[in-house]
Write an enzyme that holds these catalytic residues in place. Structure first.
Site, PDB file in Angstrom:
ATOM      1  N   THR A  65       6.154   4.071   0.874  1.00 55.90           N
ATOM      2  CA  THR A  65       4.883   4.417   1.517  1.00 55.90           C
ATOM      3  C   THR A  65       3.716   3.840   0.733  1.00 55.90           C
ATOM      4  OG1 THR A  65       3.663   6.194   2.610  1.00 55.90           O
ATOM      5  CG2 THR A  65       4.664   6.740   0.488  1.00 55.90           C
ATOM      6  N   LYS A  69       3.930  -0.760   0.568  1.00 58.36           N
ATOM      7  CA  LYS A  69       4.708  -1.344   1.664  1.00 58.36           C
ATOM      8  C   LYS A  69       4.715  -2.881   1.654  1.00 58.36           C
ATOM      9  CE  LYS A  69       4.542   2.479   4.957  1.00 58.36           C
ATOM     10  NZ  LYS A  69       4.202   2.923   6.301  1.00 58.36           N
ATOM     11  N   ASP A 105       8.747   1.631  11.317  1.00 55.86           N
ATOM     12  CA  ASP A 105       7.539   2.282  11.859  1.00 55.86           C
ATOM     13  C   ASP A 105       7.259   1.894  13.316  1.00 55.86           C
ATOM     14  OD1 ASP A 105       6.762   3.831   9.682  1.00 55.86           O
ATOM     15  OD2 ASP A 105       5.573   2.233   8.783  1.00 55.86           O
ATOM     16  N   GLY A 129      -7.042  -0.070  15.905  1.00 60.92           N
ATOM     17  CA  GLY A 129      -6.741  -0.209  14.482  1.00 60.92           C
ATOM     18  C   GLY A 129      -5.999  -1.504  14.211  1.00 60.92           C
ATOM     19  N   ALA A 133      -0.216   0.453   9.624  1.00 64.86           N
ATOM     20  CA  ALA A 133       0.596   1.062  10.688  1.00 64.86           C
ATOM     21  C   ALA A 133       0.453   0.263  11.975  1.00 64.86           C
ATOM     22  CB  ALA A 133       0.154   2.509  10.895  1.00 64.86           C
ATOM     23  N   ARG A 159     -10.042  -8.558  11.180  1.00 63.25           N
ATOM     24  CA  ARG A 159      -8.656  -8.109  10.944  1.00 63.25           C
ATOM     25  C   ARG A 159      -7.862  -8.082  12.241  1.00 63.25           C
ATOM     26  NH1 ARG A 159      -7.965  -2.667   7.514  1.00 63.25           N
ATOM     27  NH2 ARG A 159      -5.993  -3.508   6.786  1.00 63.25           N
TER      28      ARG A 159
END
Ligand code: NAP
Length: 292
Positions: A65, A69, A105, A129, A133, A159
């Site tokens: 985590t 990662k 994930d 986002g 994740a 991004r």
């Protein structure tokens, strides 16, 4: 199950780890299936030392985590194809001293959508986002889009743009990027079937925050918030009120653990029990947060 000299160990490595509910989720699953495994969480400062320790001690597997990662990748012996594309690992399997990295994930989000009857194929998906994740989710869903499309909205547009370009180059899927802006969201959401929040907006303690104004939501949407603390975010409450279908963050949390369990033990995970343990462990943490 008695802990003895044959007990196999799986671990969590990250920093911080003290609020993780993975030990409760995994240990309940091992016990339910009568498997001689235990799972422990380690707050890791020396990542290289921790990886050497996994090999030296013959630890069967690890969850990885924040903040490791991506950093862990050069320390592993092999990468599964999906983890390679995503550029992040949340699971390690130790196969006879060879450490193989996986990412469960995104698959967990895909499995959750399917379990709720929202197979992504040929649908329009809005993904909010472009952090860690979101990357994992975007790569998996892009592979399942068929003739559908995905739009990645992010506060930092650059991004989102980079992620969409990377996915297009690697997977040739129909993926676009936009700035997280209400007017742009209003245009695109009308024809979307799935909205996924993979920003941290709405997470405890800032539970009053939400990534999208409620008047933009509609009842033909499936709204999936990967934030799992609180169990029902403001976004999910508002979506539920207007008649949209909702999926809570615990779905991703438990299903990514379920895939890890399968990789380590070779057995299907007892998901119902893992959901029950995950929910009760999260409730305890929320109560602790409220009293501390
Ligand atoms: P991350 O890499 O730090 O990314 C955070 C994302 O949230 C970025 O896209 C960031 O946008 C955006 N963001 C943060 N604050 C914002 C604000 N005030 N306004 C608009 N956007 C904002 O984090 P992550 O690892 O991807 O995790 C994101 C969330 O998912 C966290 O709440 C985490 O707990 C949750 N999560 C859940 C699971 C699960 O199993 N259910 C698994 C992993 C993560 P910028 O790029 O502009 O900074």
């Amino acid at each position: 199950m008695e802990i003895n000299a044959q007990t196999r160990l799986c671990i969590l490595i990250g920093n911080p780890v003290k609020h993780s509910v993975s030990p409760q989720i995994h240990n309940s699953a091992f016990q339910a299936l009568g498997l001689n495994y235990v799972y422990l969480a380690f707050r890791v400062i020396d990542l290289e030392g921790a990886v050497r320790g996994i090999k030296a001690l013959g630890i069967r597997g690890a969850s990885v985590t924040i903040p490791y990662k991506e950093k862990i990748i050069p320390l592993l012996d092999e990468l599964d194809d999906l983890a390679q594309k995503i550029g992040a690992v949340n699971t390690i399997v130790n196969e006879g001293g060879k450490l193989i990295g996986y990412n469960t994930d995104g698959l967990a989000v895909y499995q959750s959508l399917c379990a709720y009857g929202f197979e992504p194929k040929d649908k329009k998906i809005i993904l909010l986002g472009a952090g860690g994740a979101s990357r994992a989710i975007a790569f998996v869903l892009a592979q399942k889009l068929g003739s559908g499309e995905m739009i990645i909205f992010n506060r930092t547009f650059e991004r989102a743009k980079n992620l969409a370009q990377e996915i297009k180059a690697k997977l040739k899927a129909n993926v676009r990027a936009m700035s997280l802006d209400d007017a742009l969201l209003a245009q695109e959401i009308k024809t979307a079937k799935i909205l996924i929040n993979a920003t941290s907006l709405g997470m405890t303690p800032e539970v009053e925050k939400t990534p999208i104004p409620k008047n933009l939501l509609h009842s033909d949407l499936c709204v999936f918030d990967i934030v799992y603390n609180p169990a029902k975010t403001r976004l999910l409450s508002e979506a539920e009120k207007i008649g949209a279908k909702i999926i809570a963050g615990i779905e991703m949390l438990v299903r990514q653990a379920g895939e890890q369990f399968r990789l380590w033990t070779g057995k299907p995970a007892p998901l119902e029990l893992m959901f029950e343990k995950g929910r009760s462990a999260l409730e305890k943490i929320t109560k602790q947060d409220l009293t501390s």
